[in-house]
Enzyme design. Structure first.
Site, PDB file in Angstrom:
ATOM      1  N   LYS A 156      -0.937  11.398  -6.642  1.00 32.03           N
ATOM      2  CA  LYS A 156       0.285  11.440  -7.454  1.00 32.03           C
ATOM      3  C   LYS A 156       0.651  12.867  -7.834  1.00 32.03           C
ATOM      4  O   LYS A 156       1.824  13.216  -7.895  1.00 32.03           O
ATOM      5  CB  LYS A 156       0.117  10.578  -8.713  1.00 32.03           C
ATOM      6  CG  LYS A 156       0.244   9.098  -8.418  1.00 32.03           C
ATOM      7  CD  LYS A 156       0.622   8.309  -9.660  1.00 32.03           C
ATOM      8  CE  LYS A 156       0.846   6.855  -9.318  1.00 32.03           C
ATOM      9  NZ  LYS A 156       1.004   6.012 -10.516  1.00 32.03           N
TER      10      LYS A 156
ATOM     11  N   LYS B  19      -1.287   3.067   2.548  1.00 28.41           N
ATOM     12  CA  LYS B  19      -1.052   1.885   1.705  1.00 28.41           C
ATOM     13  C   LYS B  19       0.447   1.608   1.550  1.00 28.41           C
ATOM     14  O   LYS B  19       1.220   2.553   1.421  1.00 28.41           O
ATOM     15  CB  LYS B  19      -1.679   2.173   0.329  1.00 28.41           C
ATOM     16  CG  LYS B  19      -1.683   1.028  -0.630  1.00 28.41           C
ATOM     17  CD  LYS B  19      -2.135   1.460  -2.013  1.00 28.41           C
ATOM     18  CE  LYS B  19      -1.050   2.203  -2.754  1.00 28.41           C
ATOM     19  NZ  LYS B  19      -1.238   2.300  -4.217  1.00 28.41           N
TER      20      LYS B  19
ATOM     21  N   LYS C  89       5.434   1.150  -3.488  1.00 32.74           N
ATOM     22  CA  LYS C  89       6.825   1.026  -3.926  1.00 32.74           C
ATOM     23  C   LYS C  89       7.530   2.375  -4.050  1.00 32.74           C
ATOM     24  O   LYS C  89       8.750   2.422  -4.121  1.00 32.74           O
ATOM     25  CB  LYS C  89       6.913   0.242  -5.245  1.00 32.74           C
ATOM     26  CG  LYS C  89       6.020   0.738  -6.364  1.00 32.74           C
ATOM     27  CD  LYS C  89       6.011  -0.271  -7.524  1.00 32.74           C
ATOM     28  CE  LYS C  89       4.839  -0.030  -8.456  1.00 32.74           C
ATOM     29  NZ  LYS C  89       4.525  -1.117  -9.351  1.00 32.74           N
TER      30      LYS C  89
END
Ligand code: TYM
Length: 338
Positions: free
Chosen positions: A120, A202, A205
């Protein structure tokens, strides 16, 4: 005198989903789908983790709307609000309070090792805030606040769960058995659904729209996205995640959605083309999501009903959370309350 028989206490399940974007088929298969399966045998608590969501910038109006939508999705997925406690994290102050205490029992080195933080931080290089770094501590607080026994999650949350266990054990080592040590509940098939366009990553969203199936995508969109899913050129339907990640991902999706074991699916589809594999996968996904989508449409039209559930459940969640929190505050030596 008649004997009072106390109902046996069920083990406690806790899990959460961020209201930070469109939920994906990955969220559904890895987590949501399992939530309702557990609600009869466990005391289930399912949180809308809006405090986690603000570790990346959110539009306030969108975040507020998504919290309501997630409450509707939880119920539409089969959760009975009379059996499962569905509530918003920000409505229960104990999350932040316990998180602070646990911060003081978590090492920088432990947080530095978290792969989700590294990912992130790379994705949001202009906003590497302290909340992003201590995100797993808030997650540990969520879980430990309710004396949770088991946490159903996708495999990407395993490292956070391990940290939660380490911190709980460390705290218990100093103050006695304050926290229940939680176990992860990770399904054998479908705990990591991969991107449709880059099947070695992965499904997420926060990636472009064509890389995932959204929970509320209509059937035509689902068919189109799965038809365009990246596969490979050898043409053989075989489960081999390392060498055939795209095909293996589609097989996992079907199997997780109840179409049969991976072995039986490969036997059944042997010799057929990828076109058939994709059509069959799309059929499974559409059939799995259709009842949820229909129910969702009804629920989201009744905001008063959803708000009522969130308000009522926040009271119960606050009560349960405070039981643990008061104990922890006392153990660490905070001033007594009159
Ligand atoms: P979040 O919101 O990113 O994802 C919610 C759940 O969906 C699972 N998941 C997947 N499973 C399989 N394949 C995928 N591609 C996939 N993508 C997501 C996640 O593993 C997760 O179970 N930190 C958590 C939220 C959280 C939480 C908690 C979970 C906060 N506090 C306490 C459990 C207990 C998260 O970001 O989930």
């Amino acid at each position: 005198m008649s004997e009072i028989i106390k109902p046996e206490k069920k083990p406690i399940i806790f899990s959460g989903i961020q209201p930070s974007g469109t939920l994906t088929l990955g969220n559904y298969i890895g987590a949501l789908k399992n939530f309702s399966l557990l609600q009869d045998d466990y005391d289930c608590i399912y949180c809308i983790v809006d405090m986690h969501a603000i570790t990346v910038r959110q539009n306030p109006a969108d975040l507020r709307r998504r919290c309501m939508e997630l409450a509707a999705i939880y119920i539409a997925s089969g959760l009975d609000p009379k059996k499962s406690l569905i509530y918003c994290q920000s409505h229960v102050t104990g999350h932040a309070e316990l998180s602070w205490i646990l911060n003081c029992f978590t090492y920088m080195g432990e947080l530095n090792r978290m792969t989700q933080y590294k990912d992130k931080a790379a994705k949001h290089a202009d906003n590497i805030n302290a909340g992003l770094f201590t995100y797993p501590v808030l997650m540990a607080a969520d879980i430990l606040l309710f004396q949770t026994n088991m946490v159903p999650v996708g495999v990407d949350q395993k490292q956070h769960l391990e940290l939660c266990r380490d911190v709980a054990q460390r705290f218990n080592g100093v103050y006695g058995n304050v926290f229940t040590i939680p176990e992860p509940y990770i399904a054998k098939v479908g705990s990591k659904i991969m991107s449709l366009q880059e099947p070695t990553r992965k499904m997420s969203k926060s990636d472009p729209d064509d890389t995932f199936v959204a929970l509320l995508d209509d059937p035509d969109t689902i068919r189109r996205k799965i038809k365009r899913a990246v596969t490979d050129s050898d043409g053989e339907i075989r489960y081999d995640p390392e060498n055939k990640p795209g095909v293996s991902n589609l097989l996992s999706i079907m199997s997780a959605l109840g179409a049969g074991s991976i072995e039986s699916l490969t036997a059944e589809l042997a010799g057929q083309g990828y076109g058939t594999l994709k059509t069959r996968t799309a059929d499974c996904v559409i059939a799995a999501l259709e009842p949820l989508q229909n129910e969702y449409k009804k629920l989201i039209a009744d905001k008063g009903y959803l708000q009522g559930i969130l308000d009522e459940n926040a009271k119960t969640a606050n009560y349960l959370a405070n039981k643990t929190l008061r104990k922890v505050q006392k153990k660490v030596g905070f001033a007594s309350r009159g």
